[in-house]
Design an enzyme around this catalytic site. Structure first.
Site, short mmCIF file in Angstrom:
data_model
loop_
_atom_site.label_atom_id
_atom_site.label_comp_id
_atom_site.label_asym_id
_atom_site.label_seq_id
_atom_site.Cartn_x
_atom_site.Cartn_y
_atom_site.Cartn_z
N GLN A 123 -1.19 -13.76 -13.43
CA GLN A 123 0.17 -11.88 -14.21
C GLN A 123 1.03 -12.69 -13.48
OE1 GLN A 123 -0.68 -8.76 -12.50
NE2 GLN A 123 0.43 -7.92 -14.22
N GLY A 124 2.22 -12.93 -14.51
CA GLY A 124 4.06 -13.46 -13.30
C GLY A 124 4.40 -12.33 -14.04
N TYR A 125 4.23 -10.93 -13.11
CA TYR A 125 5.56 -10.91 -13.15
C TYR A 125 6.04 -10.34 -12.28
CZ TYR A 125 2.70 -7.31 -17.24
OH TYR A 125 2.46 -7.80 -18.36
N SER A 126 5.59 -10.01 -10.98
CA SER A 126 6.55 -9.53 -10.15
C SER A 126 6.99 -10.63 -9.42
CB SER A 126 5.33 -9.80 -7.82
OG SER A 126 4.80 -8.41 -8.69
N GLU A 242 -5.14 1.87 -17.78
CA GLU A 242 -5.45 1.59 -16.51
C GLU A 242 -5.18 2.41 -15.49
OE1 GLU A 242 -4.79 -1.85 -13.70
OE2 GLU A 242 -5.87 -1.48 -15.06
N ASN A 367 1.58 3.67 -3.91
CA ASN A 367 1.34 5.42 -4.68
C ASN A 367 2.92 5.57 -4.27
OD1 ASN A 367 -0.42 4.78 -4.02
ND2 ASN A 367 -1.51 5.89 -2.83
N GLU A 368 4.16 5.84 -3.23
CA GLU A 368 5.35 6.33 -3.35
C GLU A 368 5.50 6.33 -4.92
OE1 GLU A 368 4.49 3.76 -1.54
OE2 GLU A 368 4.57 4.77 0.12
C1 FAD Z 1 -3.70 -6.64 -3.88
C2 FAD Z 1 -2.28 -7.23 -4.59
C3 FAD Z 1 -2.62 -7.75 -5.40
C4 FAD Z 1 -1.12 -7.72 -6.31
N1 FAD Z 1 -1.52 -9.63 -7.86
C5 FAD Z 1 -0.33 -8.97 -8.57
C6 FAD Z 1 -0.09 -10.48 -9.30
O1 FAD Z 1 -1.32 -11.21 -9.90
N2 FAD Z 1 0.87 -10.39 -10.08
C7 FAD Z 1 2.05 -9.50 -9.84
O2 FAD Z 1 3.35 -10.19 -10.75
N3 FAD Z 1 2.16 -9.05 -9.05
C8 FAD Z 1 1.16 -8.36 -7.67
N4 FAD Z 1 1.01 -8.47 -7.09
C9 FAD Z 1 2.23 -7.65 -6.73
C10 FAD Z 1 2.11 -5.82 -6.58
O3 FAD Z 1 2.69 -5.91 -7.98
C11 FAD Z 1 3.72 -5.42 -6.06
O4 FAD Z 1 3.21 -5.53 -5.07
C12 FAD Z 1 4.04 -4.44 -6.56
O5 FAD Z 1 4.57 -3.47 -7.81
C13 FAD Z 1 5.13 -3.26 -5.34
O6 FAD Z 1 6.33 -4.15 -5.10
P1 FAD Z 1 6.71 -5.18 -3.79
O7 FAD Z 1 5.32 -5.91 -3.48
O8 FAD Z 1 7.93 -6.32 -4.29
O9 FAD Z 1 7.25 -3.88 -2.73
P2 FAD Z 1 8.76 -3.16 -3.52
O10 FAD Z 1 8.01 -2.95 -4.54
O11 FAD Z 1 9.68 -4.17 -2.70
O12 FAD Z 1 8.44 -1.97 -2.41
C14 FAD Z 1 8.49 -1.76 -0.93
C15 FAD Z 1 7.91 0.17 -0.31
O13 FAD Z 1 9.28 0.21 -0.87
C16 FAD Z 1 8.56 1.51 -1.48
N5 FAD Z 1 9.82 2.27 -3.02
C17 FAD Z 1 9.89 0.23 -3.38
N6 FAD Z 1 10.74 1.73 -4.58
C18 FAD Z 1 10.69 3.08 -4.31
C19 FAD Z 1 11.53 4.68 -5.09
N7 FAD Z 1 12.39 4.07 -6.14
N8 FAD Z 1 10.45 5.55 -4.12
C20 FAD Z 1 10.38 5.42 -3.17
N9 FAD Z 1 9.37 4.35 -2.77
C21 FAD Z 1 9.76 3.46 -2.99
C22 FAD Z 1 7.39 0.99 -1.76
O14 FAD Z 1 6.47 2.25 -2.07
C23 FAD Z 1 6.54 -0.35 -1.25
O15 FAD Z 1 6.01 1.26 -0.27
C24 FAD Z 1 -0.29 -7.57 -6.39
C25 FAD Z 1 0.15 -6.72 -5.10
C26 FAD Z 1 -1.15 -6.76 -4.88
C27 FAD Z 1 -0.93 -5.85 -3.00
#
Ligand code: FAD
Length: 381
Positions: A123-126, A242, A367-368
């Site tokens: 899955q290429g989203y992030s 989901e 969770n945030e």
């Molecule tokens: C085990 C695992 C598997 C994953 N697999 C995939 C995958 O296969 N493909 C894919 O595309 N992605 C994947 N991900 C990525 C995942 O979707 C992202 O990690 C997630 O969306 C959080 O984004 P980030 O890591 O950029 O953190 P950020 O969005 O930068 O967040 C950092 C911190 O800030 C907080 N935060 C951010 N915005 C807000 C707000 N508006 N209000 C309050 N707090 C906030 C967050 O809660 C977090 O604590 C995976 C992640 C994990 C942990």
């Protein structure tokens, strides 16, 4: 073909449980790492032959056609017996999208290959800078003749190093009013010169995540699913199931059972303070399971879930983390040891459970973010 929905819940549960207990390989139960496909292929072949690879897909596409209530039972049994979900991003994510929004040609071509795992998906989203705020994504796909040319970077792409294909959200239009517009959903092959995969090693020493770099990678225009620039709404449309699945009690229940075994083996129940703390987490698990049943009943009645379902994910993942922290405390000086710790003839992998619990509060919507949803959509703050 069996109509699984016609069975009573108890009959269906017995059927699923019987098959898992008889057929699922013992050595794959409760795996502490995400397996590469080769490790679980023999199980996948069995499941495929049985026609049980895609419980949620309609039968006409090779699924089991389960209604929500039966689907929950299927997943509960899977978790209870420690059945690995396998490489299921094709089944869980891209397949349902193709079924709902794909052309007939796309369905005919991709769906059988997803079921057989001839194609294994990631899955290429992030992206760096586009996680919680996913609409910020910058990886671009530009039309060039019959192809899209893709440039940019994805990150946290689970098991990309063991995938043959990637489904991605990409920017196909830079000039839109809102950043959610101009995003498209495309499919691409991993094995091509413009795609570079670099693995990221987790704290547990596993290579589970990857960075994926696109440098003039190509994919045919025929691999656009749905309408161009409309990928955002489409990708979001399929998240409703989901939302309950990710909050199911299995994670915490399994961890609690592990804690109990380990604590008994280590004599921790002789300590009144430990007993008190154990009772607290055990009650949290029970309360959560009761709340989960309430949401599950809503689904069984065919009702749509409200935003309050976000409570489940917060509750189960944070309880899960507390349980694994307690397990580390019970382990004392051994708590930093990788690999199973023996209690009697049972090995409990304390540190790996702890590591596994950490990201659960991040994936599937941090969770945030879930708390933001609750505060806005439920509490009206
Ligand atoms: C085990 C695992 C598997 C994953 N697999 C995939 C995958 O296969 N493909 C894919 O595309 N992605 C994947 N991900 C990525 C995942 O979707 C992202 O990690 C997630 O969306 C959080 O984004 P980030 O890591 O950029 O953190 P950020 O969005 O930068 O967040 C950092 C911190 O800030 C907080 N935060 C951010 N915005 C807000 C707000 N508006 N209000 C309050 N707090 C906030 C967050 O809660 C977090 O604590 C995976 C992640 C994990 C942990």
């Amino acid at each position: 073909m069996t109509d699984w929905n016609a069975l009573s819940d108890a009959e269906f549960r017995a059927e699923i449980r019987g098959f898992f207990e008889a057929e699922y390989p013992e050595e794959l139960r409760h795996l502490s790492h995400r397996p590469k496909f080769a490790e679980i292929e023999h199980w996948h072949v069995k499941l495929h032959a049985k026609g049980w690879v895609a419980p949620a897909w309609p039968t006409e596409y090779g699924g089991m056609g389960l209604e929500a209530a039966k689907l929950l039972i299927y997943y509960e049994e899977q978790q209870r017996y420690g059945v690995n979900r396998g490489r299921d991003m094709g089944i869980q994510m891209v397949g349902p999208l193709i079924i709902k929004f794909g052309t007939q040609e796309q369905k005919d071509y991709w769906l059988p290959r997803i079921l057989s795992c001839e194609n294994i998906w990631c899955q290429g989203y992030s992206e760096p800078g586009a996680g919680s705020d996913l609409a910020n994504l910058r990886t671009s796909a530009v039309i060039d003749g019959d192809d899209f040319v893709i440039n940019g970077q994805k990150i946290w792409t689970t098991m990309a190093h063991d995938a043959t294909h990637i489904f991605m959200l990409v920017r196909t239009n830079q000039n839109t009013e809102r950043k959610q517009q101009g995003i498209s959903f495309i499919l691409a092959e991993m094995d091509q010169p413009g795609v570079e995969v670099r693995t990221i090693t987790t704290l547990a020493g596993e290579t589970e995540f990857c960075e994926v770099f696109f440098d003039d990678a190509r994919t045919p225009r025929a691999n656009l699913v749905g309408e161009i620039d409309k990928g955002w709404t489409m990708a979001k449309a399929l998240l409703s199931f989901e939302r309950i699945f990710i909050g199911n009690p299995g994670l915490a229940q399994n961890a609690l059972a592990q804690l109990e075994t380990f604590a008994k083996g280590r004599g921790a129940f002789d300590d009144a303070v430990f007993r008190d703390r154990f009772a607290t987490v055990a009650l949290d698990v029970e309360d959560h399971a009761a709340l989960y049943s309430r949401f599950a009943d809503q689904l069984k009645r065919g009702e749509t879930l409200g935003a309050d379902v976000s409570m489940l994910k917060i509750w189960v993942t944070e309880t899960y983390q507390r349980i694994t922290e307690l397990m580390i405390e019970v382990a004392g000086p051994d708590g930093g040891t990788l690999g199973p710790l023996q209690v009697g003839n049972i090995g409990v992998d304390v540190l790996s459970s702890f590591y596994k619990a950490r990201p659960s509060t991040i994936y599937g919507g941090a969770n945030e973010i879930q708390r933001n949803i609750l505060s806005k959509a439920v509490l009206g703050l």
